[in-house]
Design a protein around this motif. Structure first.
Motif, short mmCIF file in Angstrom:
data_model
loop_
_atom_site.label_atom_id
_atom_site.label_comp_id
_atom_site.label_asym_id
_atom_site.label_seq_id
_atom_site.Cartn_x
_atom_site.Cartn_y
_atom_site.Cartn_z
N GLY A 47 33.24 3.44 9.38
CA GLY A 47 33.04 2.06 9.70
C GLY A 47 32.12 1.69 8.47
N CYS A 48 32.15 -0.16 8.81
CA CYS A 48 31.10 -0.52 7.84
C CYS A 48 29.93 -1.25 8.71
CB CYS A 48 32.00 -1.79 7.37
SG CYS A 48 33.17 -1.33 6.09
N GLY A 49 28.68 -1.29 8.08
CA GLY A 49 27.54 -2.27 8.55
C GLY A 49 27.38 -1.41 10.02
N GLY A 50 27.11 -2.41 11.07
CA GLY A 50 26.71 -2.00 12.57
C GLY A 50 27.78 -1.07 13.07
N SER A 51 29.15 -1.06 12.74
CA SER A 51 29.86 0.00 13.09
C SER A 51 29.66 1.50 12.45
CB SER A 51 31.08 -0.41 13.08
OG SER A 51 31.74 -1.40 13.89
N TYR A 52 29.36 1.42 11.09
CA TYR A 52 28.83 2.58 10.52
C TYR A 52 27.78 3.28 11.15
CZ TYR A 52 27.30 5.50 6.45
OH TYR A 52 26.53 6.35 5.84
N ARG A 80 32.44 23.10 14.76
CA ARG A 80 32.84 24.62 13.99
C ARG A 80 33.96 24.16 12.76
NH1 ARG A 80 31.21 29.31 16.28
NH2 ARG A 80 30.54 29.06 18.51
N LEU A 81 33.83 22.80 12.31
CA LEU A 81 34.80 22.41 11.50
C LEU A 81 34.21 21.13 10.59
CD1 LEU A 81 35.65 19.19 12.93
CD2 LEU A 81 37.21 20.95 14.16
N PRO A 82 34.53 20.94 9.33
CA PRO A 82 33.87 19.91 8.64
C PRO A 82 33.99 18.47 9.18
CG PRO A 82 35.39 21.17 7.39
CD PRO A 82 35.71 21.49 8.69
N THR A 83 32.86 17.60 9.24
CA THR A 83 32.80 16.40 9.43
C THR A 83 32.29 15.59 8.50
OG1 THR A 83 32.06 17.37 11.96
CG2 THR A 83 31.86 15.01 11.55
N PHE A 84 33.02 14.22 8.38
CA PHE A 84 32.53 13.69 7.27
C PHE A 84 32.17 12.26 7.99
CE2 PHE A 84 35.55 16.51 5.69
CZ PHE A 84 34.72 17.41 4.79
N LEU A 85 31.13 11.43 7.33
CA LEU A 85 30.72 10.11 7.71
C LEU A 85 30.75 9.24 6.83
CD1 LEU A 85 29.51 8.00 9.66
CD2 LEU A 85 27.33 8.69 9.00
N PHE A 86 31.63 8.23 6.45
CA PHE A 86 31.90 7.41 5.36
C PHE A 86 31.72 6.00 5.84
CE2 PHE A 86 34.40 10.99 3.85
CZ PHE A 86 34.18 11.01 2.53
N ASN A 87 31.38 5.34 5.06
CA ASN A 87 31.60 3.68 4.85
C ASN A 87 33.20 3.40 4.80
OD1 ASN A 87 32.41 1.45 2.55
ND2 ASN A 87 30.61 0.59 3.82
N SER A 88 33.84 2.57 5.26
CA SER A 88 35.24 2.38 5.04
C SER A 88 35.92 2.21 3.77
CB SER A 88 35.64 1.30 6.02
OG SER A 88 35.16 1.28 7.27
N GLU A 89 35.17 1.41 2.95
CA GLU A 89 35.71 1.12 1.66
C GLU A 89 35.43 2.23 0.71
OE1 GLU A 89 37.47 -1.66 -1.02
OE2 GLU A 89 37.78 -0.79 0.87
#
Length: 340
Positions: free
Chosen positions: A46-51, A66-75
């Motif tokens: 997500g971006c901004g508030g949604s991130y 028990r698996l890889p998790t990633f948090l990304f800014n959309s762009e």
């Protein structure tokens, strides 16, 4: 109840809207049961508030998945093009209005790669909704943070359950069911303190905001979305511990610093920073989830729920700022007005 001039009343529909999000947990469980089959990784985008809305869920996944998790800014996701994205990926995307171009592109890229895409947005007619395999909505333009974060939290929790994580899922479910009434009560309990903060910091041109762990989103969101975007005030957010590795050199006796303090394992980080600030500035203020009763939330689950509470209180604090400064939260220079 004390009267605060120019303060908008709390949303009369807050509890109803948040309850409508909690009610969706049965559908969330059904969706999770299907998409978790063969799930090899999880992306939160997500971006901004949604991130920021993914902050607590990302923290929980880091601790329990028990698996890889990633948090990304959309762009960042679009340009980085993670090599692990593929047929075994589950991708959660969020955008309130569902018009954020970068997030729409992220959903398209994920589906093209074969991932299962689940969206969180205002309603089923948004552009983002059209790009998702499943969509969860909350149908509100004022009460946004609590229902959206409830939906995200329930979904990530359901996916963790299907993936074999060892959590007390019955207690987590009990905590989420208590959120609508508990948060409505907390907003009432917080009014005088939030107004005190707004009056103390409302005339300052610059404020530092610190938070840690699952509460990072609440602090970062308040600094960027509410102070900078909606109040046109300079602000800087730091991870509370990172603040001690350089940035704290700017602290003077009159430096305004706002701390968001939850009840998870990173509370000790805030305690350490708070002790430093109380020695070196007279203007450290704290929003502490422990100050609120949260009826119905099991004591063992307060750390799971407090990040959502702090986000909800950050929105109410912004409304107190609006009352004090006279600057409407809807005022924009650029957002929704120019090309960017």
């Amino acid at each position: 109840m004390m009267h605060y001039p120019n303060l908008v009343p709390p949303d009369a529909d807050f509890r109803r809207i948040t309850e409508a999000a909690v009610v969706q947990r049965e559908r969330i469980s059904r969706v999770a049961e299907v998409v978790a089959r063969g799930m090899g990784n999880l992306f939160l985008i997500g971006c901004g508030g949604s991130y920021n809305d993914f902050s607590a869920a990302s923290y929980l996944a880091d601790r329990a998945a028990r698996l890889p998790t990633f948090l990304f800014n959309s762009e960042e996701f679009n340009r980085r093009r993670p090599v692990l994205l593929g047929l075994n990926s589950v991708v959660l995307v969020a955008s309130h209005n569902g018009t954020t171009a970068e997030t729409i592109e992220a959903a398209r890229r994920a589906r093209t790669a074969g991932a299962h895409v689940i969206g969180f947005t205002k309603n089923h007619t948004t552009k983002l909704a059209a790009e998702c395999d499943e969509v969860f909505t909350y149908n509100s333009d004022r009460t946004i943070l609590a229902p959206k974060q409830v939906l995200i939290g329930l979904m990530v929790t359901a996916l963790l359950r299907e993936a074999g994580s060892e959590l007390d899922f019955a207690m987590i479910d009990q905590a989420y069911c208590a959120v609508p009434a508990a948060f409505e009560k907390a907003i009432e309990e917080a009014e005088s303190h939030l107004h005190e903060i707004a009056k103390a910091f409302g005339s300052d041109p610059f404020t530092y905001v610190l938070s840690a762990g699952p509460n990072q989103g609440a602090g970062y969101g308040f600094a960027m979305c509410y102070l900078m975007e909606m109040q046109w005030k300079h602000a800087s957010w730091f991870n509370a511990n990172e603040f001690l590795h350089g940035a704290f050199e700017v602290v003077q006796p009159d430096t305004p610093v706002l701390l968001f303090k939850g009840e998870d394992d990173t509370r000790v980080v805030i305690d350490r920073v708070e002790a430093f600030l109380n020695r070196n500035t007279q203007r450290c203020m704290v929003i502490d989830s422990k100050d609120y009763s949260l009826p119905g939330v099991p004591s063992s689950m307060r750390g799971e729920i407090s990040p959502l509470l702090l986000s909800t209180l950050s929105k109410r604090l912004a409304e107190h700022y609006q009352a004090v400064t006279g600057h409407l939260l809807t005022d924009r220079r650029y957002m929704f007005k120019t090309s960017y």
